[in-house]
Write a protein that holds these residues in place. Structure first.
Motif, short mmCIF file in Angstrom:
data_model
loop_
_atom_site.label_atom_id
_atom_site.label_comp_id
_atom_site.label_asym_id
_atom_site.label_seq_id
_atom_site.Cartn_x
_atom_site.Cartn_y
_atom_site.Cartn_z
N GLN A 10 49.77 29.30 57.44
CA GLN A 10 48.93 29.19 55.43
C GLN A 10 47.98 28.69 55.41
OE1 GLN A 10 51.29 31.05 53.44
NE2 GLN A 10 52.24 30.85 55.20
N ASN A 11 46.70 29.09 55.34
CA ASN A 11 45.59 28.68 55.02
C ASN A 11 44.97 29.51 53.85
OD1 ASN A 11 46.55 28.86 57.83
ND2 ASN A 11 44.41 27.40 57.61
N GLY A 12 45.34 30.48 53.23
CA GLY A 12 44.81 31.07 52.02
C GLY A 12 44.16 32.77 52.30
N ASP A 13 44.07 33.63 51.59
CA ASP A 13 43.63 34.49 51.77
C ASP A 13 42.27 34.29 52.51
OD1 ASP A 13 45.67 35.98 50.36
OD2 ASP A 13 45.07 36.07 48.66
N PRO A 14 41.80 35.35 53.44
CA PRO A 14 40.57 35.18 54.13
C PRO A 14 40.01 36.03 52.56
CG PRO A 14 42.06 36.68 55.18
CD PRO A 14 42.53 36.75 53.98
N TYR A 15 38.15 35.93 53.20
CA TYR A 15 37.09 36.03 52.09
C TYR A 15 35.74 36.30 52.85
CZ TYR A 15 36.43 30.64 51.84
OH TYR A 15 35.68 29.22 52.10
N TYR A 16 34.77 36.89 53.01
CA TYR A 16 33.37 36.41 53.28
C TYR A 16 33.00 36.75 51.82
CZ TYR A 16 33.27 41.62 52.45
OH TYR A 16 33.20 43.09 52.39
N TYR A 17 31.37 36.77 52.11
CA TYR A 17 30.79 36.40 51.12
C TYR A 17 29.49 37.82 51.31
CZ TYR A 17 31.43 31.73 49.60
OH TYR A 17 32.66 30.53 49.37
N ILE A 18 28.69 38.41 49.73
CA ILE A 18 27.88 39.46 50.17
C ILE A 18 27.38 39.33 48.78
CG2 ILE A 18 29.67 40.83 49.04
CD1 ILE A 18 26.90 42.13 51.48
#
Length: 443
Positions: A248-256
């Motif tokens: 349970q590491n949370g939802d993945p995300y990236y930055y733009i």
């Protein structure tokens, strides 16, 4: 995405002949001429004299393999990967960066000019480039059990067999150093034959591993994978009939463009982080958005272009065929307004199959769009481009991963009175034959 399987081409003759390579095509093949016929020679570079053996002979062209190289081109470099020439992931590691980019640029310009009849010599073609290695933040690795040992890697160039990779220099450093320990852990599982393939991702939220399995895994194997994920601080997912998150590491995300985009591990994201950033920045530059612009973003996904454009435009409408991505794009607008406490991102998203356009769609008839950006899949956007002509927008930016469908769709826009005033090569996949590009059309 890279294609790792090529049917086996056995030599059709034992005759060896010498040719001189004149140029390099966009797929990394040397080009030679003999009696008016074009011969494409694998892993040969301009200026090299080579002895070749024909592997495929057609009426107007032939393909060949090198038997012996008489001299080396100044553009020849030492491949960085020990698997190059066997692994099907890369085709151009023997060629310098300069000639890789030049050959792709020339191939795109030649194809556009030949198929449309326009002259592009007046244009300066931008090359949007970044790191030549260590750039790939997402990869899918094949898995196969041979004599009770798990093989993990990419497909070979000339067969469906798997190259058991020890290293891969095009992966980001975080992914590259994960390959061996991940394979070792998978080898320790009790039912290795239940495994299908594995995907590894390196994004701002951390490293993600998605293991595809074709049969249920034992609780013992799940515990093995959970402990591995905890040891390496990974987000680990099992993908059987459904997607299950082990940790349970949370939802993945990236930055733009300073915006955070949340996504599912199964969603498409651009594999080259730096080129994605530069591509979006170039699109914003070419669009020159103001608070009077209404922008239509077609094939918008989770908002990779939509959200950055919404920072500057009056309104952005994104259209996507997959409803789950529409929901994520909408959620990403709310997340970024909360995180950044900035002005409202006026972006709205709708689900629509753009290959089968409904011309009565509300979004198509209620907003006075004056600029369009589209980023379709390899099949292009034929039906939507035909509709775009009647919208008479001042500016259209077309981002393409397939030169053939780009040229096909461009002809429609050119015949409708648009002209090309900006052209760029996106070096999204250095060391490979894949050619991505973006064009600005103005009315």
């Amino acid at each position: 995405m890279a294609n790792f399987y090529t049917p086996i081409r056995k030599p059709i003759t034992n005759q060896v002949k010498q040719v001189e390579i004149m140029a390099l095509d966009a797929f990394g093949q040397g080009i030679a001429k003999e009696r008016g016929k074009t011969i494409f020679v694998k892993q040969a570079l301009p200026g090299e004299k080579v002895d070749i053996r024909i592997t495929e002979d057609k009426k107007h062209y032939a393909k060949a393999e090198v038997v012996r190289r008489k001299n080396d081109s100044p553009q020849r470099v030492q491949p960085a990967c020990q698997h190059f020439g066997i692994c099907g992931g890369c085709q151009l590691q023997h060629a310098s960066t300069a000639i890789q980019q030049q050959s792709k640029q020339q191939a795109l310009q030649y194809l556009l000019e030949r198929e449309t009849g326009i002259n592009l010599n007046h244009l300066s073609v931008d090359v949007i480039a970044a790191n030549n290695y260590a750039y790939r933040r997402r990869a899918r690795l094949a898995l196969l059990v041979i004599n009770d040992r798990l093989v993990m890697g990419f497909r070979k160039q000339t067969s469906n067999d798997i190259v058991n990779i020890d290293m891969c220099p095009i992966l980001t450093p975080n992914l590259a150093k994960l390959v061996q320990p991940l394979r070792d852990r998978l080898n320790s599982l009790t039912n290795k034959k239940a495994l299908g393939h594995i995907e590894i991702l390196d994004v701002e939220s951390g490293i993600i591993v998605v293991l595809r399995h074709i049969k249920p895994l034992s609780e013992q194997d799940k515990q093995q994978l959970t402990s591995f994920a905890e040891q390496y601080q990974l987000s680990f997912y099992l993908h059987g009939e459904t997607l299950v998150q082990l940790t349970q590491n949370g939802d993945p995300y990236y930055y733009i463009d300073d915006l955070q985009l949340t996504f599912s591990p199964l969603d498409f994201i651009q594999v080259n982080r730096e080129i994605n950033q530069k591509m979006v920045a170039k699109a914003l530059d070419w669009l020159a958005l103001t608070d009077e612009d209404y922008v239509l973003d077609l094939f918008c996904g989770m908002g990779n272009f939509s959200l950055p454009m919404a920072k500057y435009a009056k309104q952005v409408v994104g259209i996507e065929g997959v409803n789950a991505l529409v929901e994520k794009a909408t959620a990403n607008v709310a997340v970024n307004q909360r995180l950044n406490n900035q002005k409202t991102l006026n972006a709205h998203f709708y689900q629509h199959d753009l290959d089968h356009l409904d011309k009565t769609a509300t979004w198509l008839n209620t907003t006075p769009f004056n600029k369009i950006l589209l980023d379709p899949a390899r099949s292009g956007a034929l039906n939507m481009v035909k509709q775009m002509v009647s919208m008479a927008c001042s500016t259209i930016i077309y981002i393409s991963c397939n030169p053939a469908t780009l040229v096909r769709d461009s002809k429609i826009l050119l015949e409708a009175g648009y002209r090309i005033d900006q052209l760029a090569i996106l070096d999204m996949f250095p060391q490979t034959k894949h050619l991505e590009s973006m064009i600005r059309f103005v009315k």
